[in-house]
Design an enzyme around this catalytic site. Sequence first.
Site, short mmCIF file in Angstrom:
data_model
loop_
_atom_site.label_atom_id
_atom_site.label_comp_id
_atom_site.label_asym_id
_atom_site.label_seq_id
_atom_site.Cartn_x
_atom_site.Cartn_y
_atom_site.Cartn_z
CE LYS A 85 -3.64 0.51 2.86
NZ LYS A 85 -4.51 -0.36 4.33
CB SER A 160 -7.23 2.72 3.01
OG SER A 160 -6.61 1.48 4.53
CB SER A 184 -7.92 -0.57 5.68
OG SER A 184 -8.17 0.74 6.52
#
Length: 475
Positions: A85, A160, A184
């Site tokens: 990420k 996320s 997330s």
Amino acid sequence: MSVPETATGLHEALRAGELTAREATEHFLRRIDDRRELGAFITVTAEQALAEAGRADARRAALTRDERARPAALPPLHGLPLAHKDLVDVAGAPTTLGSAALPHPVASGDHPGVAALRAAGSISLGKTQVPELGLNAYSENLIAPPARNPRDPGRTPGGSSGGSAAAVAAGLLPVAPGSDGGGSIRIPSLACGLIGLKTGLGAVPTDLDRGPVDEFGAPRLTVSGPIARTAEDAALLFDAMAGSTVRGEPAPGTGRALRAVRAAERLTGLRIGISTASPFEAAHPVPLSAEARLAWQTAAERLADRGHRLEEAALRYDPRYPEAFGIGWMAGLSLLELEAGAEERLVPFTREFRDRALARSRETHLAAGAALQEIAADLRRQWGAYDAVLTPGLTMLPPDIGAFLALPPEEDYRLQCEWAAYTSMVNVSGLPAIAIPILEVPNPSAPGTLPMGAQLIGRPGSEPQLLQLAAQLTA
């Protein structure tokens, strides 16, 4: 040979020398390039990845035949392509945090979790799409195209870890590490039909790099975990993540979770509480759709068919939760330092909630942190009466791209809390949980189907058992 579809199959082929790390890396780089419209990646580090793959192949080639036969001769994830990420540093790649308001420096070193997976032999292909600062349950920002759901590109893959989940679901990666501070990992896994393991705090040693509490005394919410297409694949990555140190050094892998998953058929007789209660009900109704309820009920039936004892759990959540979590979740924004004029480059959501965080006193933030500690203890006590607790996953199908950002910030946040009404409470508790795809339901806006899933919350240290249950539910 062709590249195996599963991470475990690829892992075995790489270790056996049936496939080189360079061949695997080139395969997934081509897949990434072919599916650029998904917006899964912010940065692709192709040259760096190919160089790493070359070093992995050279390391294996230097071993004798006898050495290759020993499992410990190669690192546990030898040659396995991954991506991270864009919230964490990866040496040689820019770190954007998904924000146009912050500089994007090229990292000189790895985040501890990245370092651990690199030391375990994995190869980073790049940085995946995230919401600004990782705050939201959807992966849209002002610096790159939004991440799109491979099951319906008009819909969000969640956040996320949305870019990572989209990449795994579309076959751009065999498996991916994610991070989960309020859902997330689990939200995008449920949205994309994947298995997502939110580990308990401390199960992955590098998650304790900054300690078990945050700057305001609240429980540390964010932990790492795998996003995968199968329980075996998730177990493979979890074992590598758990077998590391805060310094990023690999420890001898035990393969405990992977062995557990491969023996999942023998697991039976667990006491499992079932509940649709959510702590957000103290603030607003939780709109549990018929599809979400059916997925939860189907999961319960499958667990009962496996010989587990299911009981209605009379859970009572602290009414302080919605306010305390909202304050605690956004408190860190009060510490965000920006250059002059940069605030205007924040997305409206971040700007609004940063202003609110700055307007609160430190005493208010500390009080919310103390309340969350009390709530965490109560959650662990209530859920601890069971071997696992089954809740719904997401309450409804993934919203369209842009649906959240079109709302005023307050309504955007409420919709996120309604959609992911069962995830953040587990972060507060510090316990592990797993998101599991259960059903395929008709897509009302496009041809085909969409996944609906459920969540299981476990006891401390029960990550292998949760993966076993995921294997049972997806068999």
